[in-house]
Design an enzyme around this catalytic site. Structure first.
Site, PDB file in Angstrom:
ATOM      1  N   GLY A 243      -1.518  -1.775  -1.553  1.00 52.67           N
ATOM      2  CA  GLY A 243      -1.104  -2.925  -0.742  1.00 52.67           C
ATOM      3  C   GLY A 243      -1.814  -4.236  -1.045  1.00 52.67           C
ATOM      4  O   GLY A 243      -1.762  -5.160  -0.242  1.00 52.67           O
ATOM      5  N   LYS A 244      -2.450  -4.342  -2.205  1.00 53.67           N
ATOM      6  CA  LYS A 244      -3.143  -5.589  -2.567  1.00 53.67           C
ATOM      7  C   LYS A 244      -2.159  -6.752  -2.670  1.00 53.67           C
ATOM      8  O   LYS A 244      -2.342  -7.792  -2.054  1.00 53.67           O
ATOM      9  CB  LYS A 244      -3.867  -5.434  -3.925  1.00 53.67           C
ATOM     10  N   SER A 245      -1.100  -6.551  -3.472  1.00 54.71           N
ATOM     11  CA  SER A 245      -0.137  -7.640  -3.670  1.00 54.71           C
ATOM     12  C   SER A 245       0.629  -7.931  -2.381  1.00 54.71           C
ATOM     13  O   SER A 245       0.998  -9.071  -2.129  1.00 54.71           O
ATOM     14  CB  SER A 245       0.846  -7.294  -4.793  1.00 54.71           C
ATOM     15  N   TYR A 246       0.836  -6.894  -1.571  1.00 51.55           N
ATOM     16  CA  TYR A 246       1.519  -7.113  -0.289  1.00 51.55           C
ATOM     17  C   TYR A 246       0.716  -8.104   0.553  1.00 51.55           C
ATOM     18  O   TYR A 246       1.272  -9.024   1.129  1.00 51.55           O
ATOM     19  CB  TYR A 246       1.702  -5.783   0.449  1.00 51.55           C
TER      20      TYR A 246
ATOM     21  N   GLY B 123      -5.498  -2.259 -10.285  1.00 51.21           N
ATOM     22  CA  GLY B 123      -5.817  -1.037  -9.551  1.00 51.21           C
ATOM     23  C   GLY B 123      -7.209  -0.513  -9.871  1.00 51.21           C
ATOM     24  O   GLY B 123      -7.640  -0.522 -11.013  1.00 51.21           O
TER      25      GLY B 123
ATOM     26  N   ASP C 205      -5.929 -11.228  -7.144  1.00 46.45           N
ATOM     27  CA  ASP C 205      -5.258  -9.939  -6.955  1.00 46.45           C
ATOM     28  C   ASP C 205      -5.754  -9.046  -8.092  1.00 46.45           C
ATOM     29  O   ASP C 205      -5.363  -9.217  -9.238  1.00 46.45           O
ATOM     30  CB  ASP C 205      -3.731 -10.176  -7.035  1.00 46.45           C
TER      31      ASP C 205
ATOM     32  N   GLY D 201      -0.908   0.531  -5.716  1.00 44.81           N
ATOM     33  CA  GLY D 201      -0.004   0.981  -4.674  1.00 44.81           C
ATOM     34  C   GLY D 201      -0.613   0.968  -3.283  1.00 44.81           C
ATOM     35  O   GLY D 201      -0.001   1.430  -2.322  1.00 44.81           O
TER      36      GLY D 201
END
Ligand code: ADP
Ligand code: MG
Length: 374
Positions: free
Chosen positions: A113-116, A264, A261, A111
């Site tokens: 922001g890695k994938s963002y 978590g 990516d 949550g």
């Protein structure tokens, strides 16, 4: 040979809806390339310095038609997707054009922001889709009859310490996962991995969509859509140079662009994981804790402090084995450390920044991968 330190960027996201509703407290600030994190209760604060600090917490404006987030005015320090791409993505592509292997990986708690940053959401495209567009734009712009370019993509997932090919349909998954092999010429590679040749942005996008659809996604309390797996996208970029007079091939450069990516980085307890999910958690932590050990050893090696006979523990996890070259060898490497802005996540944020701090002292020695053609 080009000796270069691993580049590190840190990016802080906006509060999410839940944090906004709960009146979450901010514990991060950035100025220039300095990132400051504080803990009001403990009365402590710490400053970190990285190559890039991206403030994406506030100061953004959403285009009502496209949903694209940009600065809300000239004074805003908001870092949008294009800015991150211009700093990091372009650098990766420039290196690939020179013939260097490159690796870009996103690290941080679920949550954060890695994938963002890597993939993006909707029209807020991340580094991967913008880079894919740019690759074909550059190829088409150059359009020399004496240079041939080839692009191929492969996509892997590491889940529960098993490596799976995301470009194969789920029913073709290999029990126990794919094998990792090593050979003097190719280095470390994954056996029987699918490689799809792509000749346009549309083609590579379709390949990425296919890969993303077959990812293993499990709901956790932290983030319902987050993946509990590591995703490794490799774009192979080859250039063959021909002699303008004889038309014979002269030289060949090949570069692997690894875009990772990570799952978590949080400890299992915080995600509320139990049973199966907990089992996953401990394996994810195995790959990530090995990554941590590898980074510590590499940082020691870079400063000449690695003991005699001490080895870098790449072989202790699948992730570090696959990233072996990218982390400590022939590769130009960049890390994005994604962090939450909220005090609630203070411990995880500190742990991510400490990790990033160790990563920045790693030095790699990348070589241009060139083979003269007979
Ligand atoms: P991760 O991949 O680390 O689990 P995500 O990238 O899915 O996290 O981000 C979690 C949420 O935060 C998503 O809804 C995403 O849209 C939002 N978000 C993350 N980074 C940013 C950013 N820089 N700007 C705007 N929204 C962001
Ligand atoms: Mg994600």
């Amino acid at each position: 040979m080009a000796a270069s330190a691993v580049k590190v960027a840190v990016r802080v996201r906006p509060f999410n809806n839940r944090e906004r509703e709960e009146g979450a407290e901010l514990c991060v600030d950035m100025k220039g390339n300095m990132t400051k994190v504080w803990n009001r209760e403990q009365g402590t604060s710490r400053e970190f310095f990285f190559d890039y600090s991206y403030w994406s917490h506030d100061g953004s404006r959403e285009d009502p038609e496209t949903g694209v987030l940009t600065k809300d005015g000239p004074g805003s320090r908001y870092a949008d997707q294009q800015m991150v791409f211009n700093d990091i993505g372009i650098g990766v592509l420039d290196n690939a054009w020179e013939g260097y292997h490159c690796c870009l990986f996103a690290y941080g708690q679920t949550g954060s922001g890695k994938s963002y940053s890597m993939v993006g959401y909707g029209n807020n495209k991340g580094i991967i889709p913008i880079a894919c567009e740019e690759i074909f734009r550059r190829i088409n712009d150059r359009a020399s009859p004496y240079i041939e370019c080839k692009v191929a993509a492969s996509m892997l997932e590491i889940y529960n310490e098993q490596v799976q090919d995301l470009l194969q349909p789920p029913q073709n998954r290999v029990k126990g996962g794919l094998k990792i092999r090593e050979d003097p010429k190719r280095g470390v590679f994954v056996e029987d991995q699918t490689e799809e040749v792509c000749t346009s942005y549309e083609e590579i996008s379709a390949v990425l969509d296919k890969g993303n659809k077959s990812r293993t996604v499990a709901a956790t309390q932290m983030n319902a859509t987050s993946s509990r797996a590591h995703t490794v996208l490799t774009i192979s970029f080859t250039q063959i140079f021909y002699d303008e007079e004889t038309g014979k091939p002269l030289n060949r450069k090949q570069s692997n662009i690894n875009l990772v990516d990570l799952a978590g980085s949080e400890r299992a307890s915080k995600t509320g994981a139990t049973g199966d999910r907990l089992q996953e958690g401990s394996n994810i932590n195995k790959s990530l804790s090995t990554l941590g050990k590898v980074i510590t050893s590499l940082a020691k090696r870079s400063s000449g402090q690695l003991g005699k006979g001490e080895v870098i523990p790449y072989r202790e996890s699948k992730l570090t084995r696959i990233l072996q070259n990218a982390l400590g060898g022939n590769s130009m490497t960049t890390m994005i450390a994604a962090i939450s802005p909220a005090t609630f996540n203070y411990d995880e944020t500190m742990s991510t920044l400490r990790y990033a701090d160790a990563v920045k002292s790693i030095k790699n020695a990348a070589v241009i991968n060139e083979t003269p053609q007979e």
